[in-house]
Motif scaffolding. Sequence first.
Motif, PDB file in Angstrom:
ATOM      1  N   LEU A   9       0.813  -1.220   0.000  1.00  0.00           N
ATOM      2  CA  LEU A   9       0.000   0.000   0.000  1.00  0.00           C
ATOM      3  C   LEU A   9       0.847   1.272   0.000  1.00  0.00           C
ATOM      4  N   THR A  10       2.003   1.233   0.644  1.00  0.00           N
ATOM      5  CA  THR A  10       2.723   2.503   0.837  1.00  0.00           C
ATOM      6  C   THR A  10       3.983   2.637  -0.018  1.00  0.00           C
ATOM      7  N   GLU A  11       4.451   1.565  -0.612  1.00  0.00           N
ATOM      8  CA  GLU A  11       5.704   1.661  -1.389  1.00  0.00           C
ATOM      9  C   GLU A  11       5.434   1.867  -2.878  1.00  0.00           C
ATOM     10  N   ASP A  12       4.204   2.253  -3.176  1.00  0.00           N
ATOM     11  CA  ASP A  12       3.874   2.576  -4.556  1.00  0.00           C
ATOM     12  C   ASP A  12       4.200   1.440  -5.530  1.00  0.00           C
ATOM     13  N   ARG A  13       3.856   0.239  -5.144  1.00  0.00           N
ATOM     14  CA  ARG A  13       4.095  -0.914  -6.022  1.00  0.00           C
ATOM     15  C   ARG A  13       3.116  -0.847  -7.186  1.00  0.00           C
ATOM     16  N   ASP A  14       3.613  -1.148  -8.353  1.00  0.00           N
ATOM     17  CA  ASP A  14       2.688  -1.181  -9.484  1.00  0.00           C
ATOM     18  C   ASP A  14       2.703  -2.608 -10.028  1.00  0.00           C
TER      19      ASP A  14
END
Length: 416
Positions: free
Chosen positions: A362-367
């Motif tokens: 949610l917070t590490e901007d995983r795409d």
Amino acid sequence: MADETDVSDPLGWTRDHTPLLRSYQREYGETTPLEGYSIGVATHMEAKSGVFVETLAEAGAEVLFTGSEPHSTKGEVVEYLDEQDGIESYVEAGMSEEAWVDAQHALLEEEPDFILDDGAELIARVHADHPEIAQTIVGGGEQTTAGITRLEAMEDQDVLEFPVYSVNDTPMKHFFDNVHGTAESSLTNALMTTNTMLSGKTVVVAGYGYCGRGIARKARGMGAKTVVTEVDPRKALEAHMDGHRIASMDEATPEGDYFITSTGNREVLRREHFEQMQDGAILANAGHFDVEIAIPHLEDLAENESTPTEGVTRYHLPDGRQLDLLADGRLVNLTGPYSKGHPAEVMDMTFAMMVMAADDMLTEDRDLAPGVYAIPDRVDRTVADRKLETLDCSIDDLTENQEEYYDDWEHPDSHF
Ligand code: NAI
């Protein structure tokens, strides 16, 4: 005289034994990284998962939780959590199967951003019954072998709509939860149920994977003579070199006092084995549902059945032998009469990895495209470091020279 048990906080004792989760509660209580996200959780709802749920809430998430199956819910834990800010329950102790399914639908209709699952219960249901909601979910995490198998089938059939971290397969889970948690809780429950001892007994362990190796090692540590059965030659060799005797189940059958299955496979103990077992042999399953020990074969062979003590089904065979099956052949550590599941210290690590799965995705901007993913190794290592800190243990850092040595494939200075 000590005070009576404090029932006002049903998580108190467990919190004392989950230092890793408490350390995340302290840090995330200040930084609230999950603020603004809602997380749907399905889990066996008892004290350990209660501390897990409150850790997510401390991290700022709005938590909606339900049971991963209808029978394991502890009412006092649900009541306690329901009174806390940012937590909403969708489960009750003793609810019917129908009510439990309705509660899952109600939770999913709240459209959580993320799902932390056990057995892929919520993830499968959102795909089957709420496909429009599945498309808005950012991702999920799954903690069990069975759940990962289900998710991989969804991935293979191209129906999985979001990425899911396989918490089950991360080293911080299976090196400890499967090996130590399953072994200690299975042996403890088997011994408590039967009031027997392992010293001097022959214990036959079927399967030398993560769970089986823990069971065999710990049984031997308690004085048992251990025999391991396997179908994988490398696992069998590993067991041999760890000092256990290797045998086929046919060979092991007449010798065993205790049989413990942990293979994930069916009919590992079956008719031909029951026919050869000693009178009084004790049979327990620590592996998969209730299929590892072929109960229909036992029922066929037996003249009648009795319950000599709680948690034991005794099969009376026509030749006078009696075989004692624990916990109806279900997971002995989870469903036996003395079962408290895995020890809190080990669930501390598994649930910390679940929290980190949500935090990272949610917070590490995983795409990430839809699919089942390993948790990044750096996340696993961070949790391991923190667990060591809670144990007050130090490890060494690589020196600069050592780092260089690792990086230099020619090793020119290897002779000093
Ligand atoms: P694993 O895959 O590491 O080990 C299973 C082992 O059983 C393998 O080495 C395989 O070669 C062996 N095997 C398969 N069929 C066999 C047969 N017929 N006879 C002898 N050996 C056989 O899996 P792991 O992690 O050890 O898990 C085993 C089972 O335990 C799984 O079903 C898993 O879901 C379950 N489990 C239970 C837990 C509990 O709380 N009781 C906790 C974690 C896992």
